[in-house]
Design an enzyme around this catalytic site. Sequence first.
Site, mmCIF file in Angstrom:
data_model
loop_
_atom_site.group_PDB
_atom_site.id
_atom_site.type_symbol
_atom_site.label_atom_id
_atom_site.label_comp_id
_atom_site.label_asym_id
_atom_site.label_seq_id
_atom_site.Cartn_x
_atom_site.Cartn_y
_atom_site.Cartn_z
ATOM 1 N N HIS A 146 0.870 -1.180 0.000
ATOM 2 C CA HIS A 146 0.000 0.000 0.000
ATOM 3 C C HIS A 146 0.908 1.232 0.000
ATOM 4 O O HIS A 146 2.055 1.180 0.469
ATOM 5 C CB HIS A 146 -0.848 0.104 1.264
ATOM 6 N N ASP B 218 2.330 2.088 3.404
ATOM 7 C CA ASP B 218 3.363 1.189 3.929
ATOM 8 C C ASP B 218 4.769 1.684 3.617
ATOM 9 O O ASP B 218 5.710 1.403 4.362
ATOM 10 C CB ASP B 218 3.252 -0.208 3.303
#
Length: 435
Positions: free
Chosen positions: A99, A102
Amino acid sequence: MTDFFAGLPKIAYEGPDSTNDFSFRHYNPDETVMGKRMEDHLRFAIAYWHSFAWPGGDPFGGQTFQRPWFGDTMDLARLKADVAFEMFDILGAPFFCFHDADVRPEGADFAESTRNLEEIVDYFGQKMETSKTKLLWGTANLFSHRRFMSGAATNPDPDVFAYAGATIKTCMDATHKLGGANYVLWGGREGYETLLNTDLSRESEQAGRMLSMVVDYKHKIGFKGAILIEPKPQEPTKHQYDYDVATVYGFLKRFGLENEVKVNIEQGHAILAGHSFEHELAMASSLGLFGSIDINRNDYQSGWDTDQFPNNVPEMALAFYEVLKAGGFTTGGTNFDAKLRRQSLDPEDLILAHVGGMDACARGLKAAAAMLEDGTLEALRAERYAGWDSDESQKILRGERSLGDLESHVRSAGINPEPRSGRQERLENLVNRFV
């Protein structure tokens, strides 16, 4: 090089008799299974969020992990990437997934967050030039930040909808730039906590509009990968609009997207929906939606989505049986959406968790392939439905017979059917020969 995994060897295949913890006993990337290399069958991916971003918290306690890259600076984001690619190399992982949240620190505004993402994407690109590891898929985190507390696409505030759409665009751009094989949409908070403040019709229309915009943008930029929806029934919301594979199919049909979007099925989410993993895989295959999988397991005592590493070989065998029956992965793969336990603090725990998961999947794959090559299970299944292969039965399915025709046939032929055994125990015993 960092020193986080200092002293840990690259993991190699040593065979089932090996007593070396840091070896594969069953996952041999070059072993041929049904005419294809095992690595090409399984297409393992490492999840960036659980392996490198998760702090070790749970609903009842906070952070237990102290990672040297934890922090909100670009230097630490680059350190995280360095450690990640070192781990990919140790495991020989062919893919990873991420993501946006992240991999980059949150900026003061959308523009800064986007610049941070673009800088890390460029850094990933440099590292991928000297690594075998490619991007299986990218996605946007549209659930962690407080702005998404009422959902993203389904939010009652159109400004949040716009922010979510803009974020998806930047993540699709990042995925496309890195040569990602897919793009995933997971609606972590696309649902409701109470119907008292929810308009189901409005929210469903909003979700359909967002997905249509995603598909349009895919074609605009020439992205050749698959768009995948990841079904989930609940947690943290009471209900979510992508409850399971069948629900997703109904949603796609409603908005005319059933030929544009497939599913990324997570084992833990299947269980939360009251299904087995193999059920969701079989359903996706039957509907033409099978795309990719997130592999993990739940704790059957806890009853919530614990995201543990897979270790149940009979479960894996049944799952990969459905994957192989569906024709195997094309753009998809096996992503370890799994996280360490909060007490597993050491760097080697992160490596060994993946080693065990990869071995369990390999054993499951080989058992599934053996069952398919044996053919008995499929022969018994075909025998059960053999009556529908007759010319008269096919006319029924083609709509050439009415209820009146059926009554006449039953009367004239004197049909008085007796029930036939489903042979469930025999079939379960058959499976157990292979696992």
